[in-house]
Scaffold this motif. Sequence first.
Motif, PDB file in Angstrom:
ATOM      1  N   TYR A 132      21.418  37.509 149.148  1.00 37.98           N
ATOM      2  CA  TYR A 132      20.792  36.343 148.520  1.00 37.98           C
ATOM      3  C   TYR A 132      21.368  36.098 147.122  1.00 37.98           C
ATOM      4  CZ  TYR A 132      17.067  33.133 147.119  1.00 37.98           C
ATOM      5  OH  TYR A 132      16.366  32.041 146.693  1.00 37.98           O
ATOM      6  N   ASN A 133      21.496  37.155 146.330  1.00 39.33           N
ATOM      7  CA  ASN A 133      22.037  37.013 144.975  1.00 39.33           C
ATOM      8  C   ASN A 133      23.505  36.599 145.001  1.00 39.33           C
ATOM      9  OD1 ASN A 133      19.600  37.654 143.767  1.00 39.33           O
ATOM     10  ND2 ASN A 133      20.061  39.834 143.713  1.00 39.33           N
ATOM     11  N   SER A 134      24.264  37.106 145.952  1.00 35.76           N
ATOM     12  CA  SER A 134      25.677  36.727 146.071  1.00 35.76           C
ATOM     13  C   SER A 134      25.818  35.256 146.420  1.00 35.76           C
ATOM     14  CB  SER A 134      26.375  37.575 147.135  1.00 35.76           C
ATOM     15  OG  SER A 134      26.332  38.933 146.783  1.00 35.76           O
ATOM     16  N   ILE A 135      25.009  34.791 147.357  1.00 38.63           N
ATOM     17  CA  ILE A 135      25.060  33.380 147.741  1.00 38.63           C
ATOM     18  C   ILE A 135      24.622  32.495 146.579  1.00 38.63           C
ATOM     19  CG2 ILE A 135      24.050  31.638 149.267  1.00 38.63           C
ATOM     20  CD1 ILE A 135      24.046  33.789 151.459  1.00 38.63           C
ATOM     21  N   ASN A 136      23.577  32.913 145.875  1.00 37.20           N
ATOM     22  CA  ASN A 136      23.143  32.144 144.701  1.00 37.20           C
ATOM     23  C   ASN A 136      24.250  32.061 143.655  1.00 37.20           C
ATOM     24  OD1 ASN A 136      20.610  31.441 145.572  1.00 37.20           O
ATOM     25  ND2 ASN A 136      19.612  33.208 144.649  1.00 37.20           N
ATOM     26  N   THR A 137      24.977  33.159 143.460  1.00 34.86           N
ATOM     27  CA  THR A 137      26.078  33.163 142.500  1.00 34.86           C
ATOM     28  C   THR A 137      27.180  32.204 142.921  1.00 34.86           C
ATOM     29  OG1 THR A 137      25.579  35.463 141.947  1.00 34.86           O
ATOM     30  CG2 THR A 137      27.757  34.646 141.337  1.00 34.86           C
ATOM     31  N   LEU A 138      27.457  32.126 144.221  1.00 38.92           N
ATOM     32  CA  LEU A 138      28.485  31.215 144.719  1.00 38.92           C
ATOM     33  C   LEU A 138      28.057  29.751 144.628  1.00 38.92           C
ATOM     34  CD1 LEU A 138      29.684  33.137 147.896  1.00 38.92           C
ATOM     35  CD2 LEU A 138      30.999  32.730 145.816  1.00 38.92           C
ATOM     36  N   LEU A 139      26.798  29.473 144.915  1.00 42.16           N
ATOM     37  CA  LEU A 139      26.332  28.083 144.967  1.00 42.16           C
ATOM     38  C   LEU A 139      25.900  27.522 143.616  1.00 42.16           C
ATOM     39  CD1 LEU A 139      24.262  28.049 148.284  1.00 42.16           C
ATOM     40  CD2 LEU A 139      26.508  27.071 147.865  1.00 42.16           C
ATOM     41  N   GLU A 140      25.554  28.379 142.678  1.00 39.33           N
ATOM     42  CA  GLU A 140      25.019  27.905 141.402  1.00 39.33           C
ATOM     43  C   GLU A 140      25.957  26.957 140.656  1.00 39.33           C
ATOM     44  OE1 GLU A 140      22.232  27.107 138.692  1.00 39.33           O
ATOM     45  OE2 GLU A 140      21.968  28.175 140.571  1.00 39.33           O
ATOM     46  N   PRO A 141      27.282  27.213 140.589  1.00 38.56           N
ATOM     47  CA  PRO A 141      28.149  26.256 139.887  1.00 38.56           C
ATOM     48  C   PRO A 141      28.179  24.873 140.532  1.00 38.56           C
ATOM     49  CG  PRO A 141      29.298  28.337 140.232  1.00 38.56           C
ATOM     50  CD  PRO A 141      28.013  28.410 140.992  1.00 38.56           C
TER      51      PRO A 141
ATOM     52  N   VAL B  49      20.781  17.273 148.427  1.00 39.02           N
ATOM     53  CA  VAL B  49      21.651  16.281 147.792  1.00 39.02           C
ATOM     54  C   VAL B  49      23.111  16.692 147.939  1.00 39.02           C
ATOM     55  CG1 VAL B  49      22.267  15.224 145.582  1.00 39.02           C
ATOM     56  CG2 VAL B  49      19.866  15.505 146.198  1.00 39.02           C
ATOM     57  N   LEU B  50      23.399  17.988 147.789  1.00 38.15           N
ATOM     58  CA  LEU B  50      24.770  18.473 147.956  1.00 38.15           C
ATOM     59  C   LEU B  50      25.268  18.230 149.374  1.00 38.15           C
ATOM     60  CD1 LEU B  50      27.281  19.960 146.953  1.00 38.15           C
ATOM     61  CD2 LEU B  50      26.142  22.102 147.579  1.00 38.15           C
ATOM     62  N   ILE B  51      24.437  18.479 150.357  1.00 39.31           N
ATOM     63  CA  ILE B  51      24.825  18.241 151.749  1.00 39.31           C
ATOM     64  C   ILE B  51      25.125  16.766 151.973  1.00 39.31           C
ATOM     65  CG2 ILE B  51      23.984  18.266 154.144  1.00 39.31           C
ATOM     66  CD1 ILE B  51      22.450  20.850 153.389  1.00 39.31           C
ATOM     67  N   ILE B  52      24.299  15.890 151.435  1.00 38.98           N
ATOM     68  CA  ILE B  52      24.521  14.451 151.586  1.00 38.98           C
ATOM     69  C   ILE B  52      25.818  14.029 150.903  1.00 38.98           C
ATOM     70  CG2 ILE B  52      23.630  12.170 150.928  1.00 38.98           C
ATOM     71  CD1 ILE B  52      20.806  13.376 151.345  1.00 38.98           C
ATOM     72  N   ILE B  53      26.073  14.535 149.707  1.00 44.14           N
ATOM     73  CA  ILE B  53      27.308  14.195 148.991  1.00 44.14           C
ATOM     74  C   ILE B  53      28.526  14.665 149.778  1.00 44.14           C
ATOM     75  CG2 ILE B  53      28.681  14.735 146.942  1.00 44.14           C
ATOM     76  CD1 ILE B  53      26.010  14.766 145.375  1.00 44.14           C
ATOM     77  N   LEU B  54      28.471  15.882 150.305  1.00 48.77           N
ATOM     78  CA  LEU B  54      29.600  16.407 151.078  1.00 48.77           C
ATOM     79  C   LEU B  54      29.847  15.565 152.331  1.00 48.77           C
ATOM     80  CD1 LEU B  54      28.914  20.231 150.787  1.00 48.77           C
ATOM     81  CD2 LEU B  54      30.773  18.953 149.708  1.00 48.77           C
ATOM     82  N   GLN B  55      28.789  15.147 152.986  1.00 47.53           N
ATOM     83  CA  GLN B  55      28.936  14.311 154.178  1.00 47.53           C
ATOM     84  C   GLN B  55      29.534  12.955 153.819  1.00 47.53           C
ATOM     85  OE1 GLN B  55      28.389  15.231 157.426  1.00 47.53           O
ATOM     86  NE2 GLN B  55      28.162  17.255 156.518  1.00 47.53           N
TER      87      GLN B  55
ATOM     88  N   GLU C 239      36.576  19.278 155.377  1.00 47.74           N
ATOM     89  CA  GLU C 239      35.657  19.625 156.462  1.00 47.74           C
ATOM     90  C   GLU C 239      35.395  21.129 156.505  1.00 47.74           C
ATOM     91  OE1 GLU C 239      37.559  17.918 159.879  1.00 47.74           O
ATOM     92  OE2 GLU C 239      36.482  16.016 159.651  1.00 47.74           O
ATOM     93  N   LEU C 240      36.434  21.928 156.295  1.00 46.96           N
ATOM     94  CA  LEU C 240      36.270  23.382 156.282  1.00 46.96           C
ATOM     95  C   LEU C 240      35.374  23.812 155.125  1.00 46.96           C
ATOM     96  CD1 LEU C 240      37.041  26.211 157.317  1.00 46.96           C
ATOM     97  CD2 LEU C 240      38.955  26.128 155.718  1.00 46.96           C
ATOM     98  N   LEU C 241      35.642  23.289 153.939  1.00 49.52           N
ATOM     99  CA  LEU C 241      34.823  23.632 152.775  1.00 49.52           C
ATOM    100  C   LEU C 241      33.380  23.171 152.954  1.00 49.52           C
ATOM    101  CD1 LEU C 241      37.307  22.869 149.868  1.00 49.52           C
ATOM    102  CD2 LEU C 241      36.631  25.098 150.771  1.00 49.52           C
ATOM    103  N   THR C 242      33.195  22.014 153.541  1.00 46.03           N
ATOM    104  CA  THR C 242      31.853  21.512 153.811  1.00 46.03           C
ATOM    105  C   THR C 242      31.113  22.444 154.764  1.00 46.03           C
ATOM    106  OG1 THR C 242      32.552  19.234 153.467  1.00 46.03           O
ATOM    107  CG2 THR C 242      30.539  19.553 154.728  1.00 46.03           C
ATOM    108  N   SER C 243      31.789  22.898 155.797  1.00 43.53           N
ATOM    109  CA  SER C 243      31.168  23.820 156.756  1.00 43.53           C
ATOM    110  C   SER C 243      30.768  25.128 156.091  1.00 43.53           C
ATOM    111  CB  SER C 243      32.124  24.102 157.910  1.00 43.53           C
ATOM    112  OG  SER C 243      32.409  22.936 158.620  1.00 43.53           O
ATOM    113  N   VAL C 244      31.632  25.653 155.252  1.00 42.10           N
ATOM    114  CA  VAL C 244      31.331  26.910 154.566  1.00 42.10           C
ATOM    115  C   VAL C 244      30.144  26.730 153.629  1.00 42.10           C
ATOM    116  CG1 VAL C 244      32.215  28.564 152.878  1.00 42.10           C
ATOM    117  CG2 VAL C 244      33.657  27.843 154.766  1.00 42.10           C
ATOM    118  N   LEU C 245      30.155  25.660 152.835  1.00 43.39           N
ATOM    119  CA  LEU C 245      29.037  25.409 151.926  1.00 43.39           C
ATOM    120  C   LEU C 245      27.735  25.177 152.684  1.00 43.39           C
ATOM    121  CD1 LEU C 245      30.668  23.204 149.157  1.00 43.39           C
ATOM    122  CD2 LEU C 245      29.694  25.475 148.882  1.00 43.39           C
ATOM    123  N   LEU C 246      27.808  24.468 153.790  1.00 42.87           N
ATOM    124  CA  LEU C 246      26.614  24.216 154.595  1.00 42.87           C
ATOM    125  C   LEU C 246      26.028  25.524 155.122  1.00 42.87           C
ATOM    126  CD1 LEU C 246      24.718  22.118 155.853  1.00 42.87           C
ATOM    127  CD2 LEU C 246      26.282  22.023 157.789  1.00 42.87           C
ATOM    128  N   MET C 247      26.879  26.400 155.605  1.00 44.52           N
ATOM    129  CA  MET C 247      26.391  27.695 156.108  1.00 44.52           C
ATOM    130  C   MET C 247      25.772  28.527 154.985  1.00 44.52           C
ATOM    131  SD  MET C 247      26.522  27.625 159.174  1.00 44.52           S
ATOM    132  CE  MET C 247      26.721  28.995 160.231  1.00 44.52           C
TER     133      MET C 247
END
Length: 97
Positions: free
Chosen positions: A47-56, A77-83, A11-19
Amino acid sequence: MFLITLLQIVELLTSVLLMLIIVQFVIGLLFAFNVVNQSNQFAATVYNSINTLLEPVLAPIRRILPRTGAIDFSPLVLIIILQLVEIVLRNVAVAAA
């Protein structure tokens, strides 16, 4: 007890990724509609930092999804999978308790 702890971590990781996804989306919109110029060093760095974190996480989803032109559905799709993972873990934790 272990499953409840695992559920809380997910749940914590999902919240962080969602934000991160929401911030990426908002900054992308601000750039697209020229509300914020891409030469703004702070916004571009965030923006570039967030893209670097989310790209993998988003890259494998993008490889599976069909091309839709300018619209990228991989964050959705990522949000749906996490949920879905949260729901399954919650149900398993409740059943085990």
